[in-house]
Design a protein around this motif. Structure first.
Motif, PDB file in Angstrom:
ATOM      1  N   LYS A  83      37.942  40.932  31.974  1.00 41.52           N
ATOM      2  CA  LYS A  83      38.831  40.509  33.056  1.00 41.52           C
ATOM      3  C   LYS A  83      38.219  39.343  33.824  1.00 41.52           C
ATOM      4  N   ASN A  87      39.609  35.514  34.023  1.00 45.74           N
ATOM      5  CA  ASN A  87      39.852  34.926  35.343  1.00 45.74           C
ATOM      6  C   ASN A  87      39.147  33.585  35.497  1.00 45.74           C
ATOM      7  N   LEU A 107      46.363  45.663  30.221  1.00 40.40           N
ATOM      8  CA  LEU A 107      46.139  44.738  31.332  1.00 40.40           C
ATOM      9  C   LEU A 107      45.416  43.485  30.866  1.00 40.40           C
ATOM     10  N   GLN A 111      46.903  39.687  30.898  1.00 40.13           N
ATOM     11  CA  GLN A 111      46.188  38.631  31.612  1.00 40.13           C
ATOM     12  C   GLN A 111      45.921  37.444  30.691  1.00 40.13           C
TER      13      GLN A 111
END
Length: 368
Positions: A83, A87, A107, A111
């Protein structure tokens, strides 16, 4: 014209990072291992002198020169690290399994889709020699309609060691260690099953987590049995597959892991298995009037398809440079996570658990 080089950062230099990812990244055209996150810089430098070692993953993610981040850390850290890397705008490869739960994997996929970055999972055993050989036999219809497949991955490790896989924590145990390999291979062959039944056991003295599993997968007119154990000293078949035209049996593991552990580098002839499987087929074409007792069978060595772990990172480089599909898509890796988690549901409930309707892959194969 100079080919673009993709700069790679590796997070983790334990067994997976050191044995598989680092040497395979280095062997891939257009990929360059630029930095490694590790608490043991001396160990990294022994194998890869000149490669920068960073103490924290955040430092790697902050570097603008890093294009691709490879996560080879304990299973429960896959989600937060992936994650954070996404990002930061990085493409991401995660060592199997994708994550701990299906919700985490979904998730991450969402993303990656949102930020338009590649997300793939290192299901390297799609490129095992024995698996590629079996896949070629099934695709060619050599075995006829497959009615039973047994896939085993056994070890003899009677002593419990102090490592994260042996501890009672999320992602520990043999189901999360070897289950993804076997599930991914079956998914590649036959797609999603209709249901799954899983039994876990803790057989060794002092073991905190499962060290033995038996999984059954239900398909139309096909029985799949997956097993792994830490207490099997006698060699067992890696594959035992039966069809309407004959059988394929293979002993011994693909040699690539052993070579990588020994420090060998991929080279011409890499992946050739010296222990071919055995094909037992009906001689001639068979006569419908013959009884089972009179059928003539002939056994011979199966033609070997070489394994090639280097194909994974070569495929990742091609996907990033040419926009092709990655060698393992996030969709297929999510299916494997679904099987992994549904298996745990089955074990907890002590019964078969149904999945959504499987795809048509197995039905196409059964038409041979």
């Amino acid at each position: 014209m100079k080919t673009k080089t993709i700069s790679v950062g590796l997070v983790g230099f334990g067994m997976a990072g050191r044995t598989f990812h680092a040497p395979l990244i280095q062997a891939a055209p257009s990929l360059e291992l630029a930095a490694v996150v590790s608490g043991d810089p001396e160990r990294v430098q022994v194998d890869h002198p000149g490669v920068e070692v960073l103490p924290k993953a955040a430092q790697l993610f902050a570097r603008r020169d890093i294009d691709l981040v490879v996560i080879a850390t304990p299973n429960e850290t896959h989600f937060p690290l992936a994650k954070a890397a996404l990002n930061a705008g990085k493409h991401v490869v995660i060592d199997k399994p994708f994550s701990i739960t299906v919700s985490e994997a979904r998730l991450l996929k969402a993303q990656a889709d949102l930020v338009e970055r590649l997300l793939s999972v290192f299901h390297n055993r799609r490129w095992d020699s024995d698996f590629l050989t079996l896949k070629a036999l099934i695709d060619a219809g050599t075995l006829g309609r497959v009615v039973a497949l047994e896939s085993r991955f056994d070890r003899f490790r009677p002593r419990v060691t102090d490592r994260w896989r042996e501890r009672h924590q999320p992602g520990g145990g043999i189901w999360y260690d070897l289950g993804p390999h076997l599930l991914d291979q079956v998914h590649e062959l036959f797609g999603m099953p209709r249901s799954i039944l899983l039994e876990l056991a803790t057989a060794r003295e002092g073991a905190e987590v499962d060290d033995d599993f038996l999984a059954l997968l239900e398909y139309d007119h096909l029985r799949v049995t997956l097993q792994a154990s830490s207490l099997v000293a006698e060699p067992t078949p890696r594959f035992r597959v039966h069809g309407t035209r004959g059988s394929f049996v293979k002993y011994g593991l693909d040699p690539q892991e052993g070579w990588l552990k020994a420090g060998q580098q991929p080279m011409p002839g890499w992946g050739v298995d010296a222990w071919p499987g055995t094909l037992t087929l009906e001689e001639g074409g068979g006569d419908e009037e013959e009884t089972r007792e009179s059928v003539a069978l002939v056994s011979r060595e199966a033609p070997v398809v070489p394994g090639d772990y280097t194909a994974y990172y070569s495929g990742i480089a091609e996907a990033l440079l040419k926009g092709t599909s990655p060698p393992v898509t996030s969709e297929s890796a999510l299916d494997v996570m679904t099987l992994l988690e549904t298996g745990l549901d089955s074990y907890r409930q002590g019964r078969w658990v149904k999945l959504k309707e499987g795809d048509s892959k197995v039905r196409r194969l059964q038409s041979h």
